[in-house]
Design an enzyme around this catalytic site. Structure first.
Site, PDB file in Angstrom:
ATOM      1  CE1 TYR A  81      88.975  70.676   4.257  1.00 32.88           C
ATOM      2  CE2 TYR A  81      86.756  69.681   4.554  1.00 32.88           C
ATOM      3  CZ  TYR A  81      87.509  70.748   4.783  1.00 32.88           C
ATOM      4  OH  TYR A  81      87.119  71.753   5.326  1.00 32.88           O
ATOM      5  CD1 TRP A 221      95.607  79.312   8.031  1.00 36.86           C
ATOM      6  CD2 TRP A 221      93.493  79.986   8.218  1.00 36.86           C
ATOM      7  NE1 TRP A 221      95.291  79.187   9.390  1.00 36.86           N
ATOM      8  CE2 TRP A 221      93.886  79.743   9.271  1.00 36.86           C
ATOM      9  CE3 TRP A 221      92.290  80.800   8.054  1.00 36.86           C
ATOM     10  CZ2 TRP A 221      93.441  79.967  10.821  1.00 36.86           C
ATOM     11  CZ3 TRP A 221      91.446  80.921   9.238  1.00 36.86           C
ATOM     12  CH2 TRP A 221      92.037  80.568  10.383  1.00 36.86           C
ATOM     13  N   PRO A 223      93.284  84.606   3.167  1.00 31.93           N
ATOM     14  CG  PRO A 223      94.049  84.280   0.914  1.00 31.93           C
ATOM     15  CD  PRO A 223      93.462  83.566   2.216  1.00 31.93           C
ATOM     16  N   GLY A 301      91.203  79.968  -0.763  1.00 29.95           N
ATOM     17  CA  GLY A 301      90.255  79.308  -0.259  1.00 29.95           C
ATOM     18  C   GLY A 301      88.979  79.155  -1.081  1.00 29.95           C
TER      19      GLY A 301
END
Lengths: 345, 345, 345, 345
Positions: A81, A221, A223, A301
């Site tokens: 990224y 991560w 959730p 996210g």
């Protein structure tokens, strides 16, 4: 492609941000990452879905600004990224190695790939260093000593402040710690793990033991379970959703399976609790993750600015997560892992 | 009371044994204990139920002779049991500390108890040293450094050759290893764990990882699940059985529970496989344990000479445990733990 | 002189004691000594005044029997005192080196004196080992490395299980720990310190920090301030008391000083609290020491069987030490040390 | 704003300074900082009050020139102040981290803040490195290992020559040393502590022990007790003084308290001694600090060129600090801490 998102963001909005900070310092939830001295916001911006090229620079910048102005200082990027510069020392920027998206030749956690991969990542993000470099997925083909030596190297070279692991078993993390102690190298400070209403075992049973023994914290991560907990799959899979995309075939299968349908039923019940607390289901789900004291930070996210704002509102729901409510949720879920301590094995 | 069983056994049968050995060396199944150099028979004689005062000296001696003459060299005693001398170098004798039979004041794995406990055990068994001393149950009130230092001490004093753990979690074993490496002490070589058709997770998933990482082997006990797998509880609990005794109330409850009844049903199906292979159900169950390459040695716990002879026959069944048969058994049991390696977590 | 008190005690009363234990196990207060695994009774028998030759063998044996039967397992002897054997593993026996009573040539904490001194002590007490060997008083003329190496040596030789310090400053203890870590030696587990109503600073401020940082526990002595807190000096110094003896001239001076008279006034007030709680002043004073969670064990130093029984009764007073009572006592004493944390230095 | 004071100073006065030095080398008082090899002037220029923006560039430069030409080579800056270049190798420049002036988010002694903070400080001062970087205030939320590793890192990267502590307890410093020895890292060389006529305990009792044990030296600040010892508050608080400022409310309260008035009375008596010695009260107070052999360097904090010149004159008073005079001063102060060594504890 967006090569220097942080740079863009910086150019456009840094003045406003600085002002925001001086007016309303982001005190809403700073916690130490594991037993390290690094202080992160309890909510972070996970970027792996968000910034993979699926959204525009404008959206990405908008997401970061929303997060930053809400007090988020933790930005979880990945090697593939973009990144950049903001008010650098006020940000905790992470990156991941061994992501899997690269050519086979670069894979693995060899010393070569750790050093080259991090250098490449820093170049793409136009950063001098990241705060935490994560070894994404263990690599059984590389000796642990090599991995820990390479991580110590990049830290001693100033390319990273700390290192962590992602998707490693507790045993693998313990081995890394053991090797670090044996050879006077730097041990990891944090494990990134999936954690949500339907996946609890690792974060609730294994990681706490690790935290107490060797100080490794949990950054979690997904959730909302890849969107399952948003409720958008309640009546099947909408055409515009991620699950309808080809590369997310596994997600689609998960949703339409019998387990998937049972989960949807439970979500309906949880929705009633959310309504009672005056919040949305996603907010309840994020607040539920935050209630776990063993979790240092929860990575959001979402790729949608409105959803991000909504999710960030989970902070206000946190004080409502009484032991009574948590117990009700446990009852609905029926998946509370029990401690193995009193178990006659 | 039997104060020196080994001594008795030695006096009576050593000549014959030696002869037996020289004629037919016990090569039927010697394996290294973990990655240590110690070679043990793949079947061992577990003594915790056997020699707790419930059987006479004569029976005990008979059991040992049968085992020894069949090629067994591994005798797992516990601090509270008798021991002795045979052809010492041909025997692998173990003992356990922190057994729980002592007064509360002496419990725990403090340096004081490890040293005093082992000394007492050696005196009772009239032995100079044991081959493996086990820390039975972890002790969260004693620092791991103290435990590992004390174990290293007793080894350096010649009171034991190796040390192992019993009923410890993989994480605790890893911590012991880590401390040993950090302070240049001696790490454990073996974990004793319960393992049978109905309890598989720890031995099949966690211990193999430990073995590969740090060389700790598995010595398993209760291959017949405290007698459940003998089939004797098929039609309820006979009056003469262990489960009818007061101190085994928990066993009785386990058997008559719904889970217990489901297990009996599965055992009936497994019996068909046993018949097909021309062996008894207990033999099948023991051979099934042995088929697991991660298991160094399986401890037999029977107190009946005929049963012992029968159980030892499992060795002959082992070659028949083809992948096909193993797969059939897995199908009946429905409890095969799956490796987390290929699992997208 | 009494050369083998423990042996005497053993011969005469061991049977009775064993019986007592099997009937009423001494569960009244076992605690870990610091963060070590060694479990000691929260009250111990300090013998430095008691058994210095000033009392007869009969009295000494009587004191030990009273203590042991009340559940005490901790017997603090000193190099110059007698010792012996009882049910060894149920006892925690300590000894002190560098006591000061020896010829100058043997003084100090040189390797030579630590090893020779402990050997001599073990011979006099007819013991194979002690549980804790204390370095009484620091010795600035011996390098810390030499002291810690010698202590590690006697432990590795089996002459002691643990080592501790007595009258050392927090800094000196920290240095010992530091040296132990640097050279992979064994750090101390415990500091013996004076602690009573009129002397609080070290045990309440410095030792807790040590406990949290390096796990060193506190074993305290002189809970009655050399008899000052018994109240027997309320109206001057009786002829039969210790303070009238020539070698206790310093104690006499302390009592008749202005400070001494102020203390007597405070003791009168404390007596009212004792009466309210239905206990004696000494019991209150001992219970007050026990209320401090940082204290592993309080050593009683009385040489009078009736007084010992009375003092042991402090255990029953402990539950009455509410925060309210403790606060009242603090108010009377006016010497509560304040934490330096919030102090702008 | 003054961005590069050192640069200004350098441009204007370096030639003269060099000449001054070559004529009269600043030998008046060079001492080793602790047991390190770094030689500092026994008087240093403390800049925390001086250069906080309250004075102009011109004054600041004047102060530095006065100090430098008098032989001072030690300049104690803080992260928030300006700095620069002079004759670099002839200067000992320090900086402080974790000062407290930054946003909460950047606080603490995390690896991130130590590295970023020092980098920022170097940039602001336009320096390549400082000679000593101080960890100002301990940080109980960051593991000591992390702090010492980060300090070792900045030294190994060439950003600092040595590291020290400020306002740490002796125990915390000892822990840092211990961790440094355990992991083969670089220990601190110096503690900065407040020290003046009315605050003596830490510098006179605790730091000497540290010096002897681990070589850590003392650099002291506030020799005039924030101006209290100048005598300017003798008749209340003048409007122009620091104590009349809003942010120094605590100072005002201290001065007008009963303790404060007692101090003023003692200062009057001390003034008589000063007159007898032919010096001013501040000179006496500074010389009194210097008489303590355990003090490496005393930092002067005045913002007034005349006062600075006056204070520097304390050097001439030092030879007059005979044991007789020191004893007289102790008698007036009545606060001499007594060594615990000869104390029967």
């Amino acid at each position: 492609m967006l090569h220097s998102l942080f740079q863009l963001a910086f150019t456009i909005s840094s003045d406003r941000c600085l002002e925001v900070f001086s007016v309303a310092p982001p005190s809403f939830c700073r916690v130490n990452l594991g037993k390290s001295g690094l202080r992160v916001s309890c909510l972070g911006l996970g970027t792996w879905v968000t910034f993979g090229g699926q959204i525009t620079d404008e959206i990405a910048e908008q997401l970061m600004t929303i997060a930053y102005e809400s007090g988020v200082n933790l930005f979880d990027t990945a090697e593939v990224y973009a990144g950049g510069r903001w008010v650098r020392s006020s940000l905790v920027i992470t990156t991941k190695l061994y992501w899997g998206g690269k050519a086979e030749t670069e894979r693995g956690l060899s010393r070569k790939h750790i050093i080259e991969g991090l250098k490449g990542s820093l170049q793409r993000m136009q950063l001098e260093y990241v705060d935490v470099v994560f070894a994404n997925r263990p690599d059984s083909n590389t000796p642990m000593e090599e991995i820990v030596r390479a991580m110590t190297y990049v830290i001693n070279q100033g390319m990273a402040m700390y290192w962590g692991t992602s998707r490693w078993t507790a045993m693998e993390i313990m081995e890394a710690y053991s090797v670090a102690r044996q050879f006077n190298l730097i041990p990891p400070v944090c494990e990134q793990a999936e954690y949500h209403l339907f996946q609890r075992e690792k974060v609730e049973v294994q990681l706490p033991e690790l935290y107490h023994k060797i100080g490794v914290g949990a950054m979690t991560w997904s959730p909302l379970a890849c969107g399952i907990i948003t409720g958008k799959y309640e009546n099947g899979i909408p055409e515009s959703s991620r699950a309808s995309m080809k590369s997310y075939q596994w997600l689609k299968e998960k949703i339409v399976s019998e387990d998937g349908r049972k989960q949807q039923a439970k979500l309906k019940e949880l929705n009633h609790i959310a309504e009672k607390l005056g919040c949305t289901l996603p907010q309840l789900a994020v607040a539920w993750c935050l209630r776990n004291e063993g979790v240092s930070s929860v990575l959001l996210g979402t790729s949608n600015p409105e959803q991000l704002t909504e999710n960030l509102g989970a902070i206000q729901v946190l004080p409502k997560m009484t032991s009574h409510i948590v117990s009700d949720i446990d009852h609905i879920l029926g998946n509370r892992p029990y401690s193995k301590k009193d178990y006659r094995s």
